[in-house]
Design a protein around this motif. Structure first.
Motif, short mmCIF file in Angstrom:
data_model
loop_
_atom_site.label_atom_id
_atom_site.label_comp_id
_atom_site.label_asym_id
_atom_site.label_seq_id
_atom_site.Cartn_x
_atom_site.Cartn_y
_atom_site.Cartn_z
N VAL A 18 0.83 -1.21 0.00
CA VAL A 18 0.00 0.00 0.00
C VAL A 18 0.86 1.26 0.00
CG1 VAL A 18 -1.72 1.31 1.31
CG2 VAL A 18 -1.94 -1.17 1.09
N THR A 19 1.95 1.23 0.77
CA THR A 19 2.84 2.40 0.84
C THR A 19 3.48 2.69 -0.52
OG1 THR A 19 3.33 2.01 3.18
CG2 THR A 19 4.88 3.37 1.95
N ASP A 20 3.95 1.64 -1.18
CA ASP A 20 4.56 1.82 -2.51
C ASP A 20 3.54 2.35 -3.51
OD1 ASP A 20 6.98 0.97 -1.56
OD2 ASP A 20 6.78 -1.10 -2.32
N ALA A 21 2.33 1.81 -3.45
CA ALA A 21 1.28 2.27 -4.36
C ALA A 21 0.94 3.73 -4.11
CB ALA A 21 0.02 1.40 -4.21
N LEU A 25 1.93 5.94 -7.32
CA LEU A 25 0.74 6.36 -8.04
C LEU A 25 0.48 7.86 -7.83
CD1 LEU A 25 -1.70 3.35 -7.52
CD2 LEU A 25 -0.21 3.84 -9.45
N GLY A 26 0.77 8.33 -6.62
CA GLY A 26 0.64 9.76 -6.37
C GLY A 26 1.59 10.57 -7.22
N ALA A 102 -8.60 7.36 -2.51
CA ALA A 102 -9.66 6.82 -1.64
C ALA A 102 -9.44 5.34 -1.36
CB ALA A 102 -11.02 7.05 -2.28
N HIS A 103 -9.03 4.57 -2.40
CA HIS A 103 -8.79 3.13 -2.21
C HIS A 103 -7.69 2.89 -1.18
CE1 HIS A 103 -11.50 2.49 -5.39
NE2 HIS A 103 -10.66 2.63 -6.41
N ILE A 104 -6.63 3.66 -1.29
CA ILE A 104 -5.49 3.48 -0.38
C ILE A 104 -5.87 3.87 1.05
CG2 ILE A 104 -3.20 4.40 0.19
CD1 ILE A 104 -2.69 4.46 -2.87
N LYS A 105 -6.64 4.94 1.20
CA LYS A 105 -7.07 5.37 2.52
C LYS A 105 -7.91 4.29 3.21
CE LYS A 105 -9.46 9.15 4.90
NZ LYS A 105 -10.19 10.45 4.73
#
Length: 285
Positions: A18-21, A25-26, A102-105
């Motif tokens: 999740v952190t890498d994404a 992605l950001g 939103a998905h990552i949050k």
């Protein structure tokens, strides 16, 4: 305890995913948004160049005037395609990347919940260990503690399993979405450049075919006051070129004409996209 450590290792993998994404992605979203803004700025600069070309053409002799107006028209067409590029980048590239915030949050919140469940399991295990050391003969209390440990372990196991499935689905969706996003990006760029080459080829021919001698004859005739000369042509047209959007005044006129062109171009561009996708696949094979 080995099971607890194994689950802890799983959670670290989930967190890293999740952190890498979130990070990459950001960054992709920010960079591609900046790329799109720069493209829009190039479009605006070219719009001003088209207007300047048109204004200058109106001061020139007939052949140069016609050549510059044709060049301005071709340049304006490319900006219409560039406007389409900007809109498609925003819709097909930037917007999908924004959704990952939103998905990552939500995924981070679920990981946090799992870590709390795991902490409770470790707490119950520690409590049981202390009871066995301090009161090894108190079978009732130890039995109750063992039941609490078992319950906490089952809860942690189920939560880890469910979250693992969600993280795997997240990873699969991320990979699939990135493939589509960058395929769309490449296709959008290919369409723009393919159409730009076509239009600029026409502009190149128009400029190359221009013969300065005819306008020089007009200039010489004007210099000598020979307005009755057969080659002396007036400097202004009685009919303006409607194909050049900047023969109208103001940005609103440009936007209106772009909108009129868009309906006719969308079908052609969709066909071009499909053709370019087909060529890309053929080259890859």
């Amino acid at each position: 305890m080995s099971v607890v450590l194994s689950r802890d290792s799983q959670v670290r993998v989930m967190e890293d995913t999740v952190t890498d994404a979130e990070k990459h992605l950001g960054q992709f979203c920010s960079m591609l948004a900046a790329y799109t803004r720069k493209t829009a700025q190039v479009r605006d600069k070219a719009d001003r160049l088209v207007k300047q070309l048109t204004d200058f053409a109106n001061t020139e002799h007939p052949d140069m005037r016609a050549t510059l107006r044709s060049f301005a028209e071709d340049l304006a067409k490319v900006q219409d395609y560039r406007q389409a590029e900007v809109e498609r980048l925003e819709t097909k590239v930037i917007s999908p990347l924004k959704l990952y915030g939103a998905h990552i949050k939500q995924t981070r919140a679920e990981i946090k919940k799992l870590k709390q469940v795991q902490k409770n399991e470790i707490k119950q295990l520690a409590k049981l260990g202390k009871l066995r050391q301090k009161s090894p003969s108190d079978r009732l209390t130890i039995s109750q503690a063992e039941t609490s440990v078992q319950r906490a372990s089952v809860d942690a196991s189920h939560t880890t399993h469910r979250l693992g499935e969600r993280i795997e689905a997240f990873q699969k969706r991320k990979l699939t979405d990135l493939q589509k996003i960058f395929l769309d990006f490449v296709t959008i760029e290919m369409v723009l450049h393919a159409k730009a080459v076509e239009v600029y080829s026409s502009a190149f021919q128009t400029l190359e075919n221009y013969d300065p001698e005819r306008d020089l004859e007009d200039f010489r005739a004007k210099m000598h006051g020979l307005y009755g000369h057969r080659d002396a042509r007036p400097l202004t047209d009685t009919v303006s070129s409607p194909a050049v959007p900047w023969s109208l005044t103001g940005q609103s006129a440009q936007t209106a004409l772009r909108g009129e062109r868009r309906e006719d171009e969308e079908t052609l561009e969709a066909s071009a996209e499909e053709d370019l996708r087909g060529r890309g696949r053929a080259l890859h094979q």
